[in-house]
Scaffold this motif. Structure first.
Motif, PDB file in Angstrom:
ATOM      1  N   GLU A  33       0.792  -1.228   0.000  1.00  0.00           N
ATOM      2  CA  GLU A  33       0.000   0.000   0.000  1.00  0.00           C
ATOM      3  C   GLU A  33       0.820   1.270   0.000  1.00  0.00           C
ATOM      4  O   GLU A  33       0.356   2.308  -0.462  1.00  0.00           O
ATOM      5  N   ASN A  62      -9.661  11.661  -0.576  1.00  0.00           N
ATOM      6  CA  ASN A  62      -8.874  10.485  -0.183  1.00  0.00           C
ATOM      7  C   ASN A  62      -7.378  10.803  -0.161  1.00  0.00           C
ATOM      8  O   ASN A  62      -6.664  10.374   0.746  1.00  0.00           O
ATOM      9  N   TYR A  96      -8.217   0.584   0.412  1.00  0.00           N
ATOM     10  CA  TYR A  96      -8.989  -0.499   1.016  1.00  0.00           C
ATOM     11  C   TYR A  96      -8.752  -0.645   2.520  1.00  0.00           C
ATOM     12  O   TYR A  96      -9.339  -1.514   3.155  1.00  0.00           O
ATOM     13  N   LEU A  97      -7.887   0.206   3.089  1.00  0.00           N
ATOM     14  CA  LEU A  97      -7.574   0.134   4.515  1.00  0.00           C
ATOM     15  C   LEU A  97      -8.291   1.230   5.278  1.00  0.00           C
ATOM     16  O   LEU A  97      -8.540   2.310   4.738  1.00  0.00           O
ATOM     17  N   ASN A  98      -8.578   0.978   6.534  1.00  0.00           N
ATOM     18  CA  ASN A  98      -9.143   2.034   7.371  1.00  0.00           C
ATOM     19  C   ASN A  98      -8.000   2.848   7.985  1.00  0.00           C
ATOM     20  O   ASN A  98      -6.831   2.494   7.882  1.00  0.00           O
ATOM     21  N   ASN A  99      -8.352   3.958   8.632  1.00  0.00           N
ATOM     22  CA  ASN A  99      -7.344   4.874   9.153  1.00  0.00           C
ATOM     23  C   ASN A  99      -6.420   4.216  10.176  1.00  0.00           C
ATOM     24  O   ASN A  99      -5.213   4.456  10.175  1.00  0.00           O
ATOM     25  N   LYS A 100      -6.967   3.403  11.038  1.00  0.00           N
ATOM     26  CA  LYS A 100      -6.170   2.746  12.073  1.00  0.00           C
ATOM     27  C   LYS A 100      -5.103   1.847  11.455  1.00  0.00           C
ATOM     28  O   LYS A 100      -3.949   1.846  11.888  1.00  0.00           O
ATOM     29  N   LYS A 101      -5.466   1.099  10.427  1.00  0.00           N
ATOM     30  CA  LYS A 101      -4.499   0.218   9.779  1.00  0.00           C
ATOM     31  C   LYS A 101      -3.422   1.010   9.049  1.00  0.00           C
ATOM     32  O   LYS A 101      -2.257   0.616   9.037  1.00  0.00           O
ATOM     33  N   ILE A 102      -3.799   2.127   8.446  1.00  0.00           N
ATOM     34  CA  ILE A 102      -2.819   2.973   7.762  1.00  0.00           C
ATOM     35  C   ILE A 102      -1.821   3.535   8.769  1.00  0.00           C
ATOM     36  O   ILE A 102      -0.615   3.520   8.541  1.00  0.00           O
TER      37      ILE A 102
END
Length: 115
Positions: A33, A62, A96-102
């Protein structure tokens, strides 16, 4: 006491600085990513540049969200990072990721550049 501001001196602003990092990165860490390229500088502090293309991430909101998350993680870790010029490149899969995962992914990538 540290001030955790993201001052103008911490930004890569000219295209020459970006070209130097792209031409010969000293370190390169990436996931599917996001990628972080780094090149040592003589300034004594790290600098950040963002490369988020409209081709990969079409909508401006985005792109702006990703920029905010990258800047925030850099801002909080700036005193732990090596004296390097960094360029962060976002890829299509980041949508495809949410903020926490980023944020978690960025923090784990920044660990590779700690003093």
């Amino acid at each position: 006491m540290f001030d955790y501001f993201f001052k103008k001196q911490l930004r890569l602003s000219s295209s020459i600085n970006f070209q130097n990092v792209f031409r010969k990165p000293a370190k390169k860490k990436n996931t599917l990513e996001i990628s972080i390229l780094g090149r040592f500088n003589l300034l004594g502090y790290p600098r950040l540049g963002l490369s988020i293309s409209r081709k990969n991430i079409k909508h401006a909101h985005n792109r702006n969200l990703i920029k905010r998350l990258v800047r925030e993680t850099f801002r909080l870790l700036q005193y732990k990072l090596l004296s390097m010029d960094f360029v962060v490149i976002a890829k299509k899969n980041i949508l495809y990721l949410n903020n926490k995962k980023i944020i978690d992914m960025l923090n784990s990538l920044w660990l590779n550049y700690h003093r």
